[in-house]
Write a protein that holds these residues in place. Structure first.
Motif, PDB file in Angstrom:
ATOM      1  N   VAL A 233       0.923  -1.143   0.092  1.00  0.00           N
ATOM      2  CA  VAL A 233       0.140   0.010   0.071  1.00  0.00           C
ATOM      3  C   VAL A 233       0.857   1.092   0.157  1.00  0.00           C
ATOM      4  O   VAL A 233       0.659   2.144  -0.599  1.00  0.00           O
ATOM      5  CB  VAL A 233      -0.926   0.036   1.149  1.00  0.00           C
ATOM      6  N   ALA A 234       2.037   1.013   0.853  1.00  0.00           N
ATOM      7  CA  ALA A 234       2.755   2.605   1.043  1.00  0.00           C
ATOM      8  C   ALA A 234       3.580   2.854  -0.513  1.00  0.00           C
ATOM      9  O   ALA A 234       3.710   3.969  -0.624  1.00  0.00           O
ATOM     10  CB  ALA A 234       3.964   2.164   1.893  1.00  0.00           C
ATOM     11  N   GLU A 235       3.591   1.608  -1.397  1.00  0.00           N
ATOM     12  CA  GLU A 235       4.329   1.938  -2.456  1.00  0.00           C
ATOM     13  C   GLU A 235       3.350   2.250  -3.680  1.00  0.00           C
ATOM     14  O   GLU A 235       3.639   2.355  -4.757  1.00  0.00           O
ATOM     15  CB  GLU A 235       5.032   0.811  -2.789  1.00  0.00           C
ATOM     16  N   CYS A 236       1.963   2.085  -3.510  1.00  0.00           N
ATOM     17  CA  CYS A 236       1.002   1.830  -4.487  1.00  0.00           C
ATOM     18  C   CYS A 236       0.955   3.254  -5.135  1.00  0.00           C
ATOM     19  O   CYS A 236       0.876   4.268  -4.892  1.00  0.00           O
ATOM     20  CB  CYS A 236      -0.395   1.571  -4.115  1.00  0.00           C
TER      21      CYS A 236
ATOM     22  N   PRO B 175      -8.270  12.065  -1.208  1.00  0.00           N
ATOM     23  CA  PRO B 175      -8.444  12.814  -2.489  1.00  0.00           C
ATOM     24  C   PRO B 175      -8.349  14.269  -2.258  1.00  0.00           C
ATOM     25  O   PRO B 175      -8.431  14.817  -1.382  1.00  0.00           O
ATOM     26  CB  PRO B 175     -10.041  12.426  -2.566  1.00  0.00           C
ATOM     27  N   PRO B 176      -7.933  15.157  -3.372  1.00  0.00           N
ATOM     28  CA  PRO B 176      -7.868  16.316  -3.276  1.00  0.00           C
ATOM     29  C   PRO B 176      -9.034  17.255  -2.915  1.00  0.00           C
ATOM     30  O   PRO B 176     -10.115  16.923  -3.194  1.00  0.00           O
ATOM     31  CB  PRO B 176      -7.486  16.961  -4.791  1.00  0.00           C
TER      32      PRO B 176
ATOM     33  N   HIS C  36      -1.977   8.952  -5.892  1.00  0.00           N
ATOM     34  CA  HIS C  36      -0.638   8.798  -5.282  1.00  0.00           C
ATOM     35  C   HIS C  36       0.216  10.040  -5.366  1.00  0.00           C
ATOM     36  O   HIS C  36       0.970  10.220  -4.714  1.00  0.00           O
ATOM     37  CB  HIS C  36       0.017   7.381  -5.752  1.00  0.00           C
ATOM     38  N   GLU C  37      -0.405  10.803  -6.648  1.00  0.00           N
ATOM     39  CA  GLU C  37       0.398  12.020  -6.869  1.00  0.00           C
ATOM     40  C   GLU C  37       0.441  13.157  -5.712  1.00  0.00           C
ATOM     41  O   GLU C  37       1.504  13.965  -5.437  1.00  0.00           O
ATOM     42  CB  GLU C  37       0.100  12.507  -8.254  1.00  0.00           C
TER      43      GLU C  37
ATOM     44  N   THR D 101       0.512   7.232   2.490  1.00  0.00           N
ATOM     45  CA  THR D 101      -0.808   6.707   2.508  1.00  0.00           C
ATOM     46  C   THR D 101      -1.100   6.139   3.878  1.00  0.00           C
ATOM     47  O   THR D 101      -0.328   6.558   4.950  1.00  0.00           O
ATOM     48  CB  THR D 101      -0.338   4.987   1.925  1.00  0.00           C
ATOM     49  N   VAL D 102      -2.590   6.079   4.010  1.00  0.00           N
ATOM     50  CA  VAL D 102      -3.028   5.791   5.612  1.00  0.00           C
ATOM     51  C   VAL D 102      -3.850   4.539   5.405  1.00  0.00           C
ATOM     52  O   VAL D 102      -4.854   3.965   4.590  1.00  0.00           O
ATOM     53  CB  VAL D 102      -4.154   6.765   5.799  1.00  0.00           C
ATOM     54  N   PHE D 103      -2.863   3.463   5.966  1.00  0.00           N
ATOM     55  CA  PHE D 103      -3.218   2.134   5.733  1.00  0.00           C
ATOM     56  C   PHE D 103      -4.327   1.613   6.725  1.00  0.00           C
ATOM     57  O   PHE D 103      -5.180   1.020   6.191  1.00  0.00           O
ATOM     58  CB  PHE D 103      -1.875   1.069   6.099  1.00  0.00           C
TER      59      PHE D 103
END
Ligand code: SF4
Length: 258
Positions: free
Chosen positions: A83-86, A159-160, A92-93, A98-100
């Motif tokens: 997830v952290a690398e997703c 999400p923005p 992701h941009e 990430t918030v697992f």
């Protein structure tokens, strides 16, 4: 301080009419006991046999089969790393991280929200800030601490401008949540808010019509109860009483599972 006394305080924080509670001993050791007025409310709420819907969480993604199998065999730490690398969707941009999710991986109760907000994105933890404090109060009113449940979101990236998740983002992220649910194996899922409930249960039904019912998710089926998102409750405090009814229903179902 005795547990029941603390629960009284949290109920007051939730705006619940504590003067209607039964004798103190009714709360001891149970986590909750419906108040007389609430008990009548609860009886009028469908439960038990009222399975309102079934969603097969095992098939809820269009991700390639090879990718799903890959995730199914990942252990928890590897899933977190994945997830952290997703970069499966454009969110992701804009993320800080990430918030697992957070809590007990063996929890009986799993809470699922919508997506990280600004503070969650900054701290890497779901439900922090004012909404998080209210969620903690809701849990504590049930005699539960945050580290006794597992809390996750539909989306792992913010999400923005806190807009609603887009369907393609939910789809891209879905298998992570499925894997989390399969690993935690909760006895009950509490869906927090419209976005979480609609995406989890694959429905467009308004949240007001999902409250007070028991749904099922996955196979083997996990009971799901829907309630308002704490951030909404902060904007509409009069709805806190309905949320308390939802929590009572959740705990009634939870006890039936144990
Ligand atoms: S929201 Fe989910 S699918 Fe999209 S980049 Fe983040 S972890 Fe990946």
């Amino acid at each position: 301080m005795r547990l029941a006394a603390r629960q009284y305080q949290y109920l007051e924080a939730l705006g619940i009419d504590v003067y209607k509670l039964r004798e103190r001993e009714d709360l001891e050791g149970t986590g909750l006991k419906p108040v007389p007025g609430r008990a009548a409310d609860l009886k009028s709420v469908p439960s038990g046999t009222l399975t309102a819907g079934v969603v097969d969480g095992s098939a809820g993604t269009d991700a390639p089969a090879s990718q799903q199998e890959d995730r199914a065999t990942l252990d928890w730490d590897a899933l977190q790393h994945k997830v952290a690398e997703c970069r499966l969707c454009p969110l992701h941009e804009g993320r800080t991280q990430t918030v697992f999710g957070v809590g007990d991986v063996n929890a009986d109760l799993m809470l699922i929200g919508e997506a990280p907000g600004a503070e969650e994105d900054r701290r890497g933890e779901p439900f922090v800030g004012r909404a998080g404090k209210l969620l903690d109060a809701m849990l504590q009113a049930l005699g539960l601490a945050r580290d006794q449940v597992f809390i996750a979101n539909i989306l792992k990236c913010r999400p923005p401008n806190n807009r609603d998740p887009r369907p393609e983002e939910v789809l891209a992220c879905e298998s992570y949540l499925v894997q989390q649910i399969h690993t935690v194996k909760p006895r009950l899922i509490l869906a927090l808010g419209r976005v979480a409930a609609q995406n989890l249960l694959k429905t467009q039904t308004p949240i007001g019509k999902m409250r007070g019912k028991q749904f099922q998710y996955g196979d083997p089926p996990v009971p799901v109860v829907v309630t308002y998102h704490p951030a909404y409750l902060l904007r509409a405090p009069r709805e806190k009483k309905k949320s308390w009814q939802d929590l009572q229903l959740a705990m009634t179902i939870y006890k039936e599972q144990t």
